[in-house]
Design an enzyme around this catalytic site. Structure first.
Site, PDB file in Angstrom:
ATOM      1  N   LYS A 139     -20.615  25.832 -11.097  1.00  0.00           N
ATOM      2  CA  LYS A 139     -19.877  25.476  -9.883  1.00  0.00           C
ATOM      3  C   LYS A 139     -18.570  26.256  -9.883  1.00  0.00           C
ATOM      4  CE  LYS A 139     -18.217  21.836  -6.941  1.00  0.00           C
ATOM      5  NZ  LYS A 139     -16.872  22.404  -6.756  1.00  0.00           N
ATOM      6  N   LYS A 199     -19.341  17.481 -12.529  1.00  0.00           N
ATOM      7  CA  LYS A 199     -18.027  18.053 -12.793  1.00  0.00           C
ATOM      8  C   LYS A 199     -17.651  17.933 -14.265  1.00  0.00           C
ATOM      9  CE  LYS A 199     -15.384  18.830  -9.594  1.00  0.00           C
ATOM     10  NZ  LYS A 199     -14.973  18.327  -8.289  1.00  0.00           N
ATOM     11  N   SER A 248     -21.397  19.596   2.324  1.00  0.00           N
ATOM     12  CA  SER A 248     -20.567  19.446   1.123  1.00  0.00           C
ATOM     13  C   SER A 248     -21.445  18.917  -0.006  1.00  0.00           C
ATOM     14  CB  SER A 248     -19.409  18.501   1.402  1.00  0.00           C
ATOM     15  OG  SER A 248     -19.910  17.270   1.819  1.00  0.00           O
ATOM     16  N   LEU A 249     -20.884  18.851  -1.186  1.00  0.00           N
ATOM     17  CA  LEU A 249     -21.656  18.408  -2.344  1.00  0.00           C
ATOM     18  C   LEU A 249     -21.119  17.082  -2.842  1.00  0.00           C
ATOM     19  CD1 LEU A 249     -21.852  21.633  -4.533  1.00  0.00           C
ATOM     20  CD2 LEU A 249     -23.796  20.334  -3.663  1.00  0.00           C
ATOM     21  N   TYR A 278     -11.834  55.258 -10.545  1.00  0.00           N
ATOM     22  CA  TYR A 278     -12.397  54.644  -9.340  1.00  0.00           C
ATOM     23  C   TYR A 278     -11.588  55.079  -8.116  1.00  0.00           C
ATOM     24  CZ  TYR A 278     -13.989  51.052  -6.063  1.00  0.00           C
ATOM     25  OH  TYR A 278     -14.511  50.399  -4.979  1.00  0.00           O
ATOM     26  N   GLU A 309     -19.202  31.538  -2.673  1.00  0.00           N
ATOM     27  CA  GLU A 309     -17.810  31.212  -2.970  1.00  0.00           C
ATOM     28  C   GLU A 309     -17.015  32.491  -3.222  1.00  0.00           C
ATOM     29  OE1 GLU A 309     -16.248  27.944  -4.270  1.00  0.00           O
ATOM     30  OE2 GLU A 309     -17.766  26.920  -3.061  1.00  0.00           O
TER      31      GLU A 309
HETATM   32  O1  D41 Z   1     -20.426  27.159  -6.890  1.00  0.00           O
HETATM   33  C1  D41 Z   1     -20.203  26.377  -5.988  1.00  0.00           C
HETATM   34  N1  D41 Z   1     -18.957  25.977  -5.746  1.00  0.00           N
HETATM   35  C2  D41 Z   1     -21.327  25.848  -5.144  1.00  0.00           C
HETATM   36  C3  D41 Z   1     -21.030  25.235  -3.935  1.00  0.00           C
HETATM   37  C4  D41 Z   1     -22.686  25.955  -5.526  1.00  0.00           C
HETATM   38  N2  D41 Z   1     -23.017  26.565  -6.680  1.00  0.00           N
HETATM   39  N3  D41 Z   1     -23.646  25.458  -4.731  1.00  0.00           N
HETATM   40  C5  D41 Z   1     -23.373  24.839  -3.572  1.00  0.00           C
HETATM   41  N4  D41 Z   1     -24.394  24.346  -2.820  1.00  0.00           N
HETATM   42  C6  D41 Z   1     -24.153  23.720  -1.678  1.00  0.00           C
HETATM   43  C7  D41 Z   1     -25.286  23.148  -0.874  1.00  0.00           C
HETATM   44  C8  D41 Z   1     -26.324  22.550  -1.757  1.00  0.00           C
HETATM   45  C9  D41 Z   1     -24.785  22.097   0.067  1.00  0.00           C
HETATM   46  C10 D41 Z   1     -25.883  24.255  -0.063  1.00  0.00           C
HETATM   47  C11 D41 Z   1     -22.044  24.709  -3.121  1.00  0.00           C
HETATM   48  C12 D41 Z   1     -21.846  24.048  -1.883  1.00  0.00           C
HETATM   49  N5  D41 Z   1     -22.917  23.562  -1.190  1.00  0.00           N
HETATM   50  C13 D41 Z   1     -20.558  23.824  -1.258  1.00  0.00           C
HETATM   51  N6  D41 Z   1     -20.409  23.057  -0.202  1.00  0.00           N
HETATM   52  C14 D41 Z   1     -19.135  23.024   0.141  1.00  0.00           C
HETATM   53  C15 D41 Z   1     -18.430  23.769  -0.679  1.00  0.00           C
HETATM   54  C16 D41 Z   1     -19.339  24.282  -1.562  1.00  0.00           C
END
Ligand code: D41
Length: 673
Positions: free
Chosen positions: A115, A312, A82-83, A36, A171
């Site tokens: 997540k 979680k 946030s979630l 690479y 992320e």
């Molecule tokens: O994988 C994750 N950490 C993740 C974070 C995910 N799979 N989905 C997410 N969806 C959202 C919304 C529904 C609010 C758009 C999220 C996050 N939010 C998130 N919000 C703050 C940190 C991560």
């Protein structure tokens, strides 16, 4: 016929991006790192020879550039929400129930995904080209980390479709294998090791020098689309993720669509079973109502959507043995027992200590040296001993652990230890004679919310005390360049910076100064109340317990701590020396004698203001107002910034006066004296 340089350039770029996708998205590299690197260097050379062939989206831009002084702020076009979390099947069932009720339907289709345990970011593409990347920050305002994100090979620098605007949320993380390789390299260079992939990713993303970020292998997975211009997005989350995938944006392979709550729980079990074998850390799964129109119908509560929830995984637990129980001495002398453990890997980090809080906790759990124990660690929480495995207790049984018997005197300074009636904690009575207490008192004195001496952190305090350069806070103001420059790892430049920070800290406020003294039971709020009430330090020092209790929220315990503090000649001397060195603050009559323009008025701040929250709070408090965190019938004013949420709703519901930022500033101006 030999390919032209232009064709070869295009081929190399294509090849490099293809291998990026193999490595970061498909988790199956098909060439070695060396191969690479050879492709990469070939492209770099070719572009150097033919500058006209360079393009803004060439992978050669992923090498980082000059360090920044600081990150600038980015206001998110649409807030990054946030979630909410669910920790049990029951909580997931009630989430589904709420959703079904609100949508008036029997079964809901959900998008499901892992997540990721990373850092949420937003990426902006203009005309198909990556132009900006920002951290989530508080959801409204984040930091511009574009230069760092440009080095992340997992994300495309150009989208196949050149839309005017695309915002992608996802992320940033580090894969387990890249984390291990990084730590190995750090170790070989004698540099600090990262505790887990999340910390390594965070540390790499927040580098001011993007060349360092470029040397770390960060990954990225998208979890949603923000604003888009130039096309209508498909109507479900699942289809939007598929669209992202077609745009060459990494999307987790496990993403899917399921029916109803049983589909959710199946997915949870399925991913839970795969977890250990995945190339990256995940801390749960995320469920989202699949239909975007239904998502909008459900809306938000404060900053979290009603249409999504994170389920979680439980806190991780592991078995290990207690090698010893030691005590740590806190700032006010509290002896805290700590279990020294045989190293064990749990919740993504190697744990070697766990707090046992106090004697009562040891008694309740009956933890003894030699016991096999279950340690638990969830997220960033301090590891703790969950329980003892009694079946594995050694024979003959070790003795019960009695902190006072083991440590009849302070393990650091040898002073007597004492325990007040109705208190479970033993304390070292050595006060500032005890080096452990002295170090922490000094560190507290210098800390951000106290005297705010930037650069004077715990390591430096330790060094200054151990070298005998500093005994009391007053000694800080006597430090000379020569003293500092002699210290390990302190160049002339940092020494000068520290001296400047010390000088700067001399101008302070009475509340900060009182807080900085570290009087037992006097936290930031009490310090502010004291400052407001008395107006001058001399009045406070002269007050007896009864007068002290006239301060808001001050009872006999706090009053006694203050009296005891000022009864020590040593403390009086240090205060006098500090003032003689030039530490000063504005003094006033005090509320006890005079009423300030906003005395008795309770304010709540909400939403995003142009000035910082701390600034707004300080301005209000200077006029005698109190700032509270929640809206109630007692609230006099709510100051609402941009995107104010539930607090504003509550204020309207209760008929509380709402001010916008301009009205608020005007009010302060008018009331000011
Ligand atoms: O994988 C994750 N950490 C993740 C974070 C995910 N799979 N989905 C997410 N969806 C959202 C919304 C529904 C609010 C758009 C999220 C996050 N939010 C998130 N919000 C703050 C940190 C991560």
């Amino acid at each position: 016929m030999a390919a032209t340089a232009k064709e070869h350039c295009a081929w190399l770029r294509n090849e490099i991006e293809r291998h990026n996708i193999q490595y970061y998205q498909l988790d199956s590299p098909i060439i070695s790192d060396a191969e690479y690197d050879a492709l990469f260097r070939e492209l770099q050379n070719l572009e150097a020879q033919h500058p006209e062939l360079a393009t803004p989206d060439s992978p050669t831009h992923r090498v980082g550039s000059k360090p920044l002084k600081e990150f600038s702020e980015v206001v998110h076009r649409t807030p990054m929400l946030s979630l909410n979390n669910a920790f049990s099947e029951e909580e997931v069932r009630s989430f589904d129930e709420r959703v079904r009720e609100a949508l008036e339907t029997n079964e809901v289709e959900y998008a499901v995904e892992p997540k990721f345990d990373g850092l949420a970011i937003t990426l902006t593409y203009v005309d198909g080209v990556f132009v900006q990347g920002a951290t989530r920050g508080d959801g409204s305002v984040g930091e511009d980390v574009s230069e760092n994100l440009r080095t992340v090979r997992a994300l495309p620098l150009r989208l196949p479709q050149a839309l005017p605007l695309v915002e992608i949320r996802g992320e940033v993380l580090m894969m387990k294998r890249d984390f291990q390789a990084l730590n190995k390299a750090q170790e070989a260079r004698g540099e600090k090791l990262f505790a887990n992939p999340r910390n390594a990713a965070a540390g790499s993303l927040r580098q001011l020098d993007s060349r360092i970020t470029a040397s770390r292998r960060l990954s990225f997975f998208a979890y949603g689309v923000g604003a888009v211009e130039g096309m209508a997005l498909p109507p479900t989350h699942g289809e939007q993720m598929a669209w992202l995938k077609s745009m060459k944006v990494p999307v987790a392979e496990q993403c899917g669509v399921v029916q109803g709550v049983l589909g959710l729980l199946d997915f949870y079990r399925d991913i839970g079973a795969q977890r250990a074998g995945l190339p990256y850390d995940i801390d749960g799964v995320v469920y989202k109502v699949n239909d975007i129109a239904k998502q909008q119908q459900l809306g938000f509560v404060s900053r979290a959507p009603r249409f999504a929830i994170a389920h979680k995984f439980p806190a991780e637990e592991a078995l290990t043995t207690v090698l010893d129980i030691e005590v740590q001495v806190g700032r006010t002398g509290t002896l805290t027992p700590v279990a020294r453990l045989a190293p064990v890997f749990v919740g993504g980090v190697t744990v070697t200590n766990a707090t046992l809080h106090n004697q009562d906790e040891i008694d309740r759990k009956d933890v003894r040296v030699g016991d096999t124990v279950v340690v638990r660690r969830a997220g960033d929480v301090i590891p703790e001993v969950a329980r003892v495995v009694l079946e594995k207790r050694p024979q003959p049984e070790p003795a019960r652990f009695d902190l006072h018997q083991r440590h009849p005197v302070c393990p650091v300074c040898g002073s007597k230890v004492a325990r007040e009636a109705e208190e479970s904690a033993w304390r070292c009575t050595g006060g500032l004679f005890c080096p452990a207490q002295r170090k922490q008192a000094l560190w507290h004195f210098a800390s951000r919310r106290a005297m705010d001496i930037e650069g004077l952190g715990d390591k430096l305090v330790e060094l200054l005390v151990d070298q005998g350069l500093v005994h009391t806070p007053a000694d800080i103001y006597q430090l000379k360049l020569d003293d500092l420059a002699k210290l390990e790892r302190m160049g002339d430049k940092s020494a000068n910076n520290l001296l400047a920070a010390i000088e700067h800290s001399k101008k302070t406020t009475l509340a900060r100064f009182i807080y900085a003294l570290g009087i037992r039971n006097v936290g930031e709020t009490t310090a502010k109340d004291m400052a407001r009430h008395f107006g001058t330090l001399d009045k406070m020092m002269a007050a007896d317990a009864e007068r002290l209790q006239q301060v808001r929220d001050v009872g006999p315990v706090v009053a006694q701590s203050v009296v005891a503090f000022f009864a020590e000649q040593h403390n009086i001397d240090v205060i006098a020396q500090l003032r003689a060195s030039g530490v000063h603050w504005p003094e006033h009559e005090g509320e006890a004698g005079q009423v300030l323009p906003l005395s008795g008025q309770i304010f709540v701040l909400t939403g995003t203001l142009n000035i910082s929250r701390d600034e707004a709070k300080a301005m209000l408090e200077a006029q005698g107002a109190r700032v509270s965190g929640s809206v109630s019938k007692k609230t006099h004013y709510v100051v609402a910034g941009a995107e104010a949420g539930s607090k504003l709703d509550k204020a309207r519901e209760l008929g509380v006066t709402v001010l916008d930022e301009q009205q608020f500033l005007q009010m302060l101006e008018e009331k000011s004296i």
